[in-house]
Design an enzyme around this catalytic site. Structure first.
Site, PDB file in Angstrom:
ATOM      1  N   LYS A  71      65.729  24.357  75.381  1.00 36.18           N
ATOM      2  CA  LYS A  71      65.956  24.454  76.833  1.00 36.18           C
ATOM      3  C   LYS A  71      66.560  25.790  77.268  1.00 36.18           C
ATOM      4  CE  LYS A  71      66.464  19.485  77.680  1.00 36.18           C
ATOM      5  NZ  LYS A  71      67.311  18.425  78.241  1.00 36.18           N
TER       6      LYS A  71
ATOM      7  N   ASP B 156      66.995  17.283  84.815  1.00 38.16           N
ATOM      8  CA  ASP B 156      67.981  16.312  84.308  1.00 38.16           C
ATOM      9  C   ASP B 156      69.008  15.999  85.400  1.00 38.16           C
ATOM     10  OD1 ASP B 156      66.858  16.107  81.792  1.00 38.16           O
ATOM     11  OD2 ASP B 156      68.071  17.734  80.957  1.00 38.16           O
TER      12      ASP B 156
END
Ligand code: ATR
Length: 295
Positions: free
Chosen positions: A73, A109
């Protein structure tokens, strides 16, 4: 027999190392089927060494984008042409797509965490002046940013490694001056629980096969909400203890389902709904593939 997809059909994937355990293909294929969209979403197990090349060739390999998971990420954030404000605040992206041929990144997220609480505990943010977040890794980053975006006044970040909690508190303290954000070690937790309106576990503890979290929800206020980002098992020991005490709880699966929706919208052109049918489909897969994950 399913018809083969036309070569022009949009295709996305989950890029991780490992990637095979991911439920993202299950989620996106559910929505593709539901809406009769000719497209696909697959797995891409890509090592850290191969990741930059894979991203460089993403479009030429026929992908309209994809999701990025552990351990890529932060690397992905460094490779995108531009990123949303959320992704910039986190220094990490989990969703890639193209705009005018340029690679873009978002971190969904945050939206997934907030949407899950909104769906399962409506109005939670108005009742949350003080939140305690367990953990200080990438997941905690997304959760803390989400809480700050919803105007939570005081956040305690509690972590085994105190320095990581303090670093995260300092990072967000600079972005949100005026809020009270503090890092603490595990020993401080009993003193923090009685004033916590929300308790969030972002560590892997309580996950199937991992040690159980040693937190007693007994001293939380009786109006407190307890949530866990772990979804295997669906009800972690922390959530079970909180429920037995009569507290409101939200499990981790909702965050996984809700974080997927913005990517689907970008790749396949319509915003999907996180329905009970999708939830049940993913639960059935979790129960079939993970020993001991029974709710
Ligand atoms: P993620 O990106 O999924 O959040 P991570 O960055 O590896 O993953 O962070 C994992 C978090 O769980 C950390 O807060 C970690 O604590 P440390 O910073 O002290 O390592 C926490 N964690 C994992 N296993 C733990 C354990 N057995 N006891 C206490 N904390 C643990």
């Amino acid at each position: 027999m399913p018809q083969p997809l036309p070569s022009s059909a949009p295709k996305a994937c989950i890029i991780g190392f490992p990637a095979r355990h991911s439920r993202s293909p299950l989620i996106h294929r559910f929505w593709l089927r539901q809406h009769a969209i000719a497209g696909d979403y697959g797995f891409a197990e890509v090592s850290p060494d191969d990741f930059p090349g894979f991203i460089r060739d993403l479009a030429s390999n026929g992908y309209v984008g994809g999701n990025v998971t552990v351990p890529h990420k932060e690397t992905a954030f460094g490779l995108v042409h531009d990123a949303t404000a959320t992704a910039r605040a986190l220094g990490a992206v989990n969703t890639l797509w193209f705009e005018d041929g340029r690679l873009m990144g978002d971190n969904t997220d945050v939206a997934g965490f907030l949407a899950s609480l909104d769906a399962d505990a409506p109005g939670w943010d108005a009742r949350t002046p003080t939140a305690t977040v367990l953990g200080a890794g990438g997941a905690a980053r997304a959760v803390v940013y989400g809480l700050l975006a919803r105007s939570v006044e005081r956040i305690h970040i509690v972590n085994r490694t105190l320095a990581r909690a303090q670093a995260l508190a300092e990072h967000f303290g600079q972005l949100f001056s005026g809020r009270q954000i503090a890092g603490a070690g595990w020993d401080a937790l009993p003193g923090l629980l009685p004033a916590s309106s929300l308790l969030v576990n972002t560590t892997s503890m309580g996950m199937h096969g991992q040690p159980t979290l040693d937190v007693d929800p007994e001293t939380l206020p009786e109006t407190a909400l307890v949530t866990d980002i772990v979804y295997v098992p669906l009800e972690t020991p922390l959530l079970a203890a909180a429920r037995q005490r009569g507290l409101r709880t939200v499990g981790g699966l909702g965050m996984l389902l809700h974080q997927a929706a913005p990517g689907f919208a970008r790749w396949f052109g319509m915003t999907p709904v996180v329905s009970r049918a999708l939830y049940d489909d993913v639960v059935a897969d979790l129960l079939a593939t993970t020993e001991g994950s029974k709710p």
